[in-house]
Enzyme design. Structure first.
Site, short mmCIF file in Angstrom:
data_model
loop_
_atom_site.label_atom_id
_atom_site.label_comp_id
_atom_site.label_asym_id
_atom_site.label_seq_id
_atom_site.Cartn_x
_atom_site.Cartn_y
_atom_site.Cartn_z
N LYS A 200 0.86 -1.19 0.00
CA LYS A 200 0.00 0.00 0.00
C LYS A 200 0.89 1.24 0.00
CE LYS A 200 -3.87 -2.31 2.26
NZ LYS A 200 -4.99 -2.32 1.34
N GLU A 234 -12.76 -3.07 9.31
CA GLU A 234 -13.52 -3.32 8.08
C GLU A 234 -15.00 -3.27 8.38
OE1 GLU A 234 -11.75 -6.45 5.38
OE2 GLU A 234 -11.12 -7.17 7.34
N HIS A 260 -0.53 -8.47 8.75
CA HIS A 260 -0.47 -7.07 8.29
C HIS A 260 -0.08 -6.07 9.38
CE1 HIS A 260 -2.27 -8.91 4.87
NE2 HIS A 260 -3.50 -8.91 5.31
N LYS A 360 -13.78 -7.16 11.95
CA LYS A 360 -14.73 -7.19 10.84
C LYS A 360 -16.06 -6.64 11.36
CE LYS A 360 -12.68 -10.58 7.91
NZ LYS A 360 -12.15 -9.75 6.83
C1 BG6 Z 1 -6.71 -10.08 3.90
C2 BG6 Z 1 -7.55 -10.79 4.91
O1 BG6 Z 1 -5.37 -10.42 4.05
O2 BG6 Z 1 -6.86 -8.67 4.05
C3 BG6 Z 1 -9.00 -10.39 4.77
O3 BG6 Z 1 -7.43 -12.19 4.74
C4 BG6 Z 1 -9.15 -8.89 4.84
O4 BG6 Z 1 -9.80 -11.00 5.78
C5 BG6 Z 1 -8.19 -8.21 3.86
O5 BG6 Z 1 -10.49 -8.56 4.52
C6 BG6 Z 1 -8.21 -6.70 4.07
O6 BG6 Z 1 -7.46 -6.11 3.06
P1 BG6 Z 1 -7.70 -4.59 2.67
O7 BG6 Z 1 -6.63 -4.31 1.69
O8 BG6 Z 1 -9.09 -4.50 2.11
O9 BG6 Z 1 -7.59 -3.81 3.95
#
Ligand code: BG6
Length: 511
Positions: A200, A234, A260, A360
């Site tokens: 990113k 999210e 992440h 989530k």
């Molecule tokens: C993924 C996860 O690695 O990253 C997902 O497995 C998650 O569960 C996603 O929704 C989120 O990615 P981003 O780029 O939308 O924040």
């Protein structure tokens, strides 16, 4: 597209080519690179999966996804790009399928002039990684002594690299085992463990923000910084991925925090690297992760919180709870929210709490880093405003609204000394008049150029699992305890607020 430097000529072999990642991410990202003139003429894709399909069927199937997910689309550029897309039906775990795989690779390498360079991309169910890697090794697809590469193009030998998706194991033991399996076939320099958060734009910008400016580094330490928060929230629930999410690889701690969030955090607090070469940067990230102590079993409740979303409301819609989602066991203990406090025990960071959280079905889609500064040592505005003075904050918005905001106190115009929070705002899109490139486009290009900076070293993977392992073990061992609930559309369980309250901090939530 603001990416520069073309990829090396190569054949990209995607294992798991009929899957979602190929359709939604890999092909649209490769197509973006093609549109940006960043793929060489000598480039082709060979998709491998078990289902039978012709090249044309493969291309037709992918076209709609490129239209939907690529940065821009035109029939003409797609047709030119699609000529390089090929498909081969095979089971990559079966030894007797490799003669066919190798023969097709050789034919395509000849037709497209890609030479011996091959990018082997594992985009398949994780239980297929190990047998596939073993077969790749057993069939001599990695030319001995040539899997290394150099950032200096002129010194590069033909290369075969492997890109491996997450989940990379589901605990410390399985990740260590997978690293060993990979290490038997590939040299570390040829292994690209992907974490799309590192692709990113704003995460990369962190290095520039910190190390290309003189004003931030002197205050980037325990003397000025009170705490750091990294949030990845999210609004979506598990949305059709219940089967995966409710498996031993799922849950917010494994899915987001161990991967992440620890990566992003390491980029925020790492020491300046000696140079910008990938090894120097990755070494600093490894140092950060290895300076984070594991919580002791009796400390887990104090430093980590889990939660699971129940039914709730998002906007004007009622939404189901996690236990009602398809593919989820009705008595599941899988956490859809995880928060953890860690500390980096170094000269620079001793005593600075770092809070990580991800969930989530939360109130807002946002990924951000908040650096909270200490209050002024003395308040001159005691009479007028002291009670409402807020310490400075730097908020780094990873997504959406990519940018960096500095919050400080300012005087409200007019008579009297009224003080208010104000912001200095660097907005990526406004400033550069362009949208950031897709993380997968950045990362694929890096892999094809031999730049491992944004990919994880084996030690980063193992250190991250080491840090979260006691939490996972504790939660597993106490599965009789109910997982704290939070309403879908909220900011997570109340227990998570208590994690910060202890240090008189609070989460940076958006209204
Ligand atoms: C993924 C996860 O690695 O990253 C997902 O497995 C998650 O569960 C996603 O929704 C989120 O990615 P981003 O780029 O939308 O924040």
């Amino acid at each position: 597209m603001p990416l520069n430097d073309r990829a090396d000529p190569c054949l990209a072999v995607i294992f798991g080519a009929s899957g979602d990642l190929t359709k939604r991410k890999l092909i649209p990202a490769l197509y973006d690179l093609h549109c940006g003139g960043l793929l060489p003429d000598q480039f082709a894709v060979m998709g491998i999966s078990r289902s039978a399909m012709s090249d044309d069927e493969f291309r037709t199937r992918l076209r709609g996804f490129a239209e939907q997910f690529a940065a821009e689309f035109s029939a003409e550029t797609w047709d030119a790009f699609a000529k390089g897309l090929h498909y081969h039906a095979a089971d990559s775990t079966k030894p007797d399928h490799y003669a066919g795989i190798k023969q097709r690779m050789a034919e395509l390498a000849k037709t497209h002039g890609t030479g011996e360079n091959a990018l082997l991309y594992l985009s398949m169910a994780p239980h297929l990684y190990e047998p596939t890697i073993e077969q790749i090794g057993a069939h001599g697809m990695v030319v001995e002594g040539k899997s290394w590469c150099s950032i200096d193009r002129d010194k590069r030998a033909p290369w075969q690299r492997i890109v491996i998706e997450k989940p990379f194991g589901n605990d410390l033991d399985s990740a260590t085992h997978l690293n060993r399996v990979l290490g038997r076939v590939f040299e570390e320099e040829a292994i690209y463990r992907i974490d799309h958060y590192m692709g990113k734009e704003i995460v990369q910008n962190l290095l520039v923000f910190r190390f290309a400016n003189a004003i931030f580094e002197p205050i980037w330490n325990r003397n000025y910084i009170d705490h750091i928060q990294v949030t990845a929230a999210e609004t979506v629930g598990v949305e059709g991925r219940g089967g995966y999410y409710d498996s031993p690889s799922g849950g917010a701690m494994r899915d987001m925090v161990a991967s992440h969030l620890l990566q992003v955090m390491a980029a925020v607090v790492m020491e300046p690297p000696n140079t910008m070469i990938p090894d120097d940067i990755r070494r600093e990230k490894i140092k950060v992760l290895s300076a984070i102590p594991q919580p002791l079993p009796m400390e887990v409740e104090q430093f980590a919180v889990r939660g699971q979303y129940g039914a709730g409301r998002k906007g004007d819609k009622d939404v189901p709870g996690y236990l009602e989602e398809e593919g989820v066991s009705p008595d599941s203990h899988t956490e859809t929210y995880a928060a953890m406090q860690v500390s980096v025990q170094t000269w620079r960071w001793e005593g600075v709490p770092i809070y990580l959280r991800s969930g989530k079905s939360m109130a807002k889609k946002t990924t951000e880093i908040v650096v909270g500064f200490k209050p002024t040592p003395h308040c001159l505005f005691h009479e007028q405003a002291c009670k409402i003075l807020n310490p400075n904050q730097i908020v780094i918005n990873v997504q959406p609204n990519e940018g960096i905001r500095l919050r400080f106190e300012g005087k409200v115009p007019g008579s009297g000394m009224n003080i208010k929070d104000v912001e200095m705002d660097f907005d990526y899109v406004k400033q550069f008049n362009t949208k950031p490139p897709d993380a997968y486009a950045t990362l694929l290009l890096d892999a094809m150029r031999g730049d491992q900076t944004l990919y994880k070293h084996r030690d980063e993977i193992e250190q991250a699992w080491r840090i979260v392992q006691p939490v996972l073990d504790h939660w597993q061992a106490h599965n009789e305890k109910p997982v704290p609930k939070y309403a879908a559309g909220s900011w997570g369980p109340a227990e998570s607020d208590a994690l910060l309250k202890r240090n008189r901090d609070h989460w940076h939530n958006h209204s």
